[in-house]
Design a protein around this motif. Sequence first.
Motif, PDB file in Angstrom:
ATOM      1  N   UNK A   1       0.823  -1.199   0.000  1.00 55.12           N
ATOM      2  CA  UNK A   1       0.000   0.000   0.000  1.00 55.12           C
ATOM      3  C   UNK A   1       0.860   1.254   0.000  1.00 55.12           C
ATOM      4  N   UNK A   2       0.293   2.328  -0.537  1.00 55.83           N
ATOM      5  CA  UNK A   2       1.030   3.601  -0.637  1.00 55.83           C
ATOM      6  C   UNK A   2       0.976   4.340   0.697  1.00 55.83           C
ATOM      7  N   UNK A   3       1.600   3.763   1.707  1.00 56.79           N
ATOM      8  CA  UNK A   3       1.578   4.377   3.036  1.00 56.79           C
ATOM      9  C   UNK A   3       2.525   5.566   3.109  1.00 56.79           C
ATOM     10  N   UNK A   4       2.229   6.469   4.026  1.00 58.08           N
ATOM     11  CA  UNK A   4       3.114   7.598   4.310  1.00 58.08           C
ATOM     12  C   UNK A   4       3.620   7.458   5.733  1.00 58.08           C
ATOM     13  N   UNK A   5       4.893   7.748   5.936  1.00 59.38           N
ATOM     14  CA  UNK A   5       5.479   7.701   7.270  1.00 59.38           C
ATOM     15  C   UNK A   5       5.137   9.006   7.979  1.00 59.38           C
ATOM     16  N   UNK A   6       4.311   8.927   9.005  1.00 57.51           N
ATOM     17  CA  UNK A   6       3.817  10.121   9.700  1.00 57.51           C
ATOM     18  C   UNK A   6       4.415  10.195  11.098  1.00 57.51           C
ATOM     19  N   UNK A   7       4.835  11.388  11.485  1.00 59.05           N
ATOM     20  CA  UNK A   7       5.380  11.623  12.822  1.00 59.05           C
ATOM     21  C   UNK A   7       4.440  12.529  13.614  1.00 59.05           C
ATOM     22  N   UNK A   8       4.314  12.258  14.895  1.00 54.69           N
ATOM     23  CA  UNK A   8       3.500  13.112  15.755  1.00 54.69           C
ATOM     24  C   UNK A   8       3.937  12.907  17.196  1.00 54.69           C
ATOM     25  N   UNK A   9       3.638  13.888  18.028  1.00 53.91           N
ATOM     26  CA  UNK A   9       3.841  13.776  19.468  1.00 53.91           C
ATOM     27  C   UNK A   9       2.482  13.539  20.110  1.00 53.91           C
ATOM     28  N   UNK A  10       2.346  12.435  20.821  1.00 53.23           N
ATOM     29  CA  UNK A  10       1.067  12.086  21.423  1.00 53.23           C
ATOM     30  C   UNK A  10       1.257  11.818  22.912  1.00 53.23           C
ATOM     31  N   UNK A  11       0.176  11.905  23.639  1.00 51.51           N
ATOM     32  CA  UNK A  11       0.213  11.645  25.077  1.00 51.51           C
ATOM     33  C   UNK A  11       0.162  10.142  25.336  1.00 51.51           C
ATOM     34  N   UNK A  12       0.570   9.746  26.555  1.00 54.95           N
ATOM     35  CA  UNK A  12       0.457   8.353  26.952  1.00 54.95           C
ATOM     36  C   UNK A  12      -0.986   7.891  26.941  1.00 54.95           C
ATOM     37  N   UNK A  13      -1.889   8.787  27.324  1.00 53.86           N
ATOM     38  CA  UNK A  13      -3.307   8.438  27.328  1.00 53.86           C
ATOM     39  C   UNK A  13      -3.795   8.105  25.922  1.00 53.86           C
ATOM     40  N   UNK A  14      -3.333   8.869  24.924  1.00 51.82           N
ATOM     41  CA  UNK A  14      -3.739   8.589  23.547  1.00 51.82           C
ATOM     42  C   UNK A  14      -3.235   7.226  23.095  1.00 51.82           C
ATOM     43  N   UNK A  15      -2.005   6.877  23.506  1.00 48.70           N
ATOM     44  CA  UNK A  15      -1.481   5.556  23.157  1.00 48.70           C
ATOM     45  C   UNK A  15      -2.304   4.453  23.801  1.00 48.70           C
ATOM     46  N   UNK A  16      -2.671   4.639  25.064  1.00 46.31           N
ATOM     47  CA  UNK A  16      -3.493   3.632  25.750  1.00 46.31           C
ATOM     48  C   UNK A  16      -4.826   3.467  25.018  1.00 46.31           C
ATOM     49  N   UNK A  17      -5.438   4.568  24.649  1.00 48.77           N
ATOM     50  CA  UNK A  17      -6.706   4.495  23.915  1.00 48.77           C
ATOM     51  C   UNK A  17      -6.525   3.763  22.583  1.00 48.77           C
ATOM     52  N   UNK A  18      -5.446   4.073  21.891  1.00 44.92           N
ATOM     53  CA  UNK A  18      -5.174   3.434  20.613  1.00 44.92           C
ATOM     54  C   UNK A  18      -5.014   1.932  20.775  1.00 44.92           C
ATOM     55  N   UNK A  19      -4.201   1.505  21.748  1.00 35.86           N
ATOM     56  CA  UNK A  19      -3.959   0.079  21.932  1.00 35.86           C
ATOM     57  C   UNK A  19      -5.197  -0.635  22.461  1.00 35.86           C
ATOM     58  N   UNK A  20      -5.996   0.061  23.258  1.00 37.44           N
ATOM     59  CA  UNK A  20      -7.229  -0.572  23.728  1.00 37.44           C
ATOM     60  C   UNK A  20      -8.202  -0.773  22.565  1.00 37.44           C
ATOM     61  N   UNK A  21      -8.263   0.216  21.680  1.00 38.70           N
ATOM     62  CA  UNK A  21      -9.093   0.065  20.482  1.00 38.70           C
ATOM     63  C   UNK A  21      -8.585  -1.097  19.633  1.00 38.70           C
ATOM     64  N   UNK A  22      -7.274  -1.168  19.458  1.00 41.25           N
ATOM     65  CA  UNK A  22      -6.673  -2.219  18.647  1.00 41.25           C
ATOM     66  C   UNK A  22      -6.989  -3.603  19.211  1.00 41.25           C
ATOM     67  N   UNK A  23      -6.782  -3.788  20.513  1.00 40.27           N
ATOM     68  CA  UNK A  23      -7.007  -5.109  21.112  1.00 40.27           C
ATOM     69  C   UNK A  23      -8.491  -5.440  21.216  1.00 40.27           C
ATOM     70  N   UNK A  24      -9.354  -4.425  21.219  1.00 47.62           N
ATOM     71  CA  UNK A  24     -10.790  -4.701  21.283  1.00 47.62           C
ATOM     72  C   UNK A  24     -11.327  -5.161  19.929  1.00 47.62           C
ATOM     73  N   UNK A  25     -10.664  -4.752  18.828  1.00 46.08           N
ATOM     74  CA  UNK A  25     -11.122  -5.118  17.493  1.00 46.08           C
ATOM     75  C   UNK A  25     -10.484  -6.406  16.986  1.00 46.08           C
ATOM     76  N   UNK A  26      -9.382  -6.823  17.590  1.00 48.23           N
ATOM     77  CA  UNK A  26      -8.639  -7.974  17.094  1.00 48.23           C
ATOM     78  C   UNK A  26      -9.420  -9.272  17.295  1.00 48.23           C
ATOM     79  N   UNK A  27      -9.164 -10.239  16.404  1.00 47.48           N
ATOM     80  CA  UNK A  27      -9.803 -11.553  16.504  1.00 47.48           C
ATOM     81  C   UNK A  27      -8.853 -12.587  17.096  1.00 47.48           C
TER      82      UNK A  27
END
Length: 339
Positions: A282-308
């Motif tokens: 896929x034509x992905x782009x390498x994106x950089x950002x500064x995020x909070x620890x809380x945002x990472x927790x939310x991201x990983x919780x979303x990821x693990x909640x959707x995984x099979x």
Amino acid sequence: WSEIVKHIHFHPSTGFAVLAMIDQGQPLAFPQIEAARGLLTYIARLNRRMGCGRPQEPTPFEVYTYPYQGTTEQNQASSQLPPNNCWIPIIIVNGADNNAMRNLVTNLTMYEHAPTAIIDIQAHDTDPFYEQPMLIENTWVVSYFIEPRTFFLQRFDLNVTESGQVAVTNLDLIQDDMTTVADYVKDEQFLADFEFTRTLVHEALRNDPVLAAMDNAMPLATKPPDEYHCFAGECPIGNLFTDAARWKVQADVAIINAGGVRGPGWDAGEIHVSDMWAALPFANMLCEATVSGLSLVRLFNYSTSMAAYENRYVQDADRFMQVSGVRVTYNTKLPSSGR
């Protein structure tokens, strides 16, 4: 914001500040909406700084939409001032299903810095949700399916008030057969770019240069329609690409969704360009950002909640994140709202 604002195309002659939002049905749909709100706020701040809001008569503007639209213009907000010192936020949506489109429209039209128009160019139903231009709050919304044989034109009148608010007094959606419209709107540039790209692809396939070498083989990642090993958990190809991304930009953490890594793997020894294309198609782009620890927790919780957690194709299981630089601990026996 310096990296993120590159995703706004500033068009000085019209004053449009265009945001493109792609594939709303894919991972991170809600963060995309949050990011769009942040970019809309950024545009509003630019307008305040430039003194947006001198009285004027309604001025006609046009937005052309082609199957392909490339430009070599300088894409910087500061390179040239727009009319009346006002950037006009327009959002182009490509890939949203009806539910995602409704959610996007609800969240953005009620925002304090709402866009002037939301234009969905990939409506999925034969009867698009916003087939005719519709004014919602202060935002015009229109939805249609763009395809190579049709020329589309959105024509609307803009009026900038003394307070700096942009009002759209009318919006018309015009479409015509590409074989009958004037030559100046026929997209010959797309055909030229396509043929040039085809030439490069064929050249690369003939040469298939060596990029690197590995002592160990890379195991199978996907074998459609049955095997999707990175959907089940951590996988070697996911580790390779996230480690490479983290090294490239010297980041603390790197992530890629499991659905973004594919391919049959490769044998020990030389690694070719074709191996990389198969593994990362896929034509992905390498994106950089500064995020909070809380945002990472939310991201990983979303990821693990959707995984099979199965190495087969399951709808939405591609949202499981492959990571580098962080260790994620989760419990699949807990409710998906907090694993």
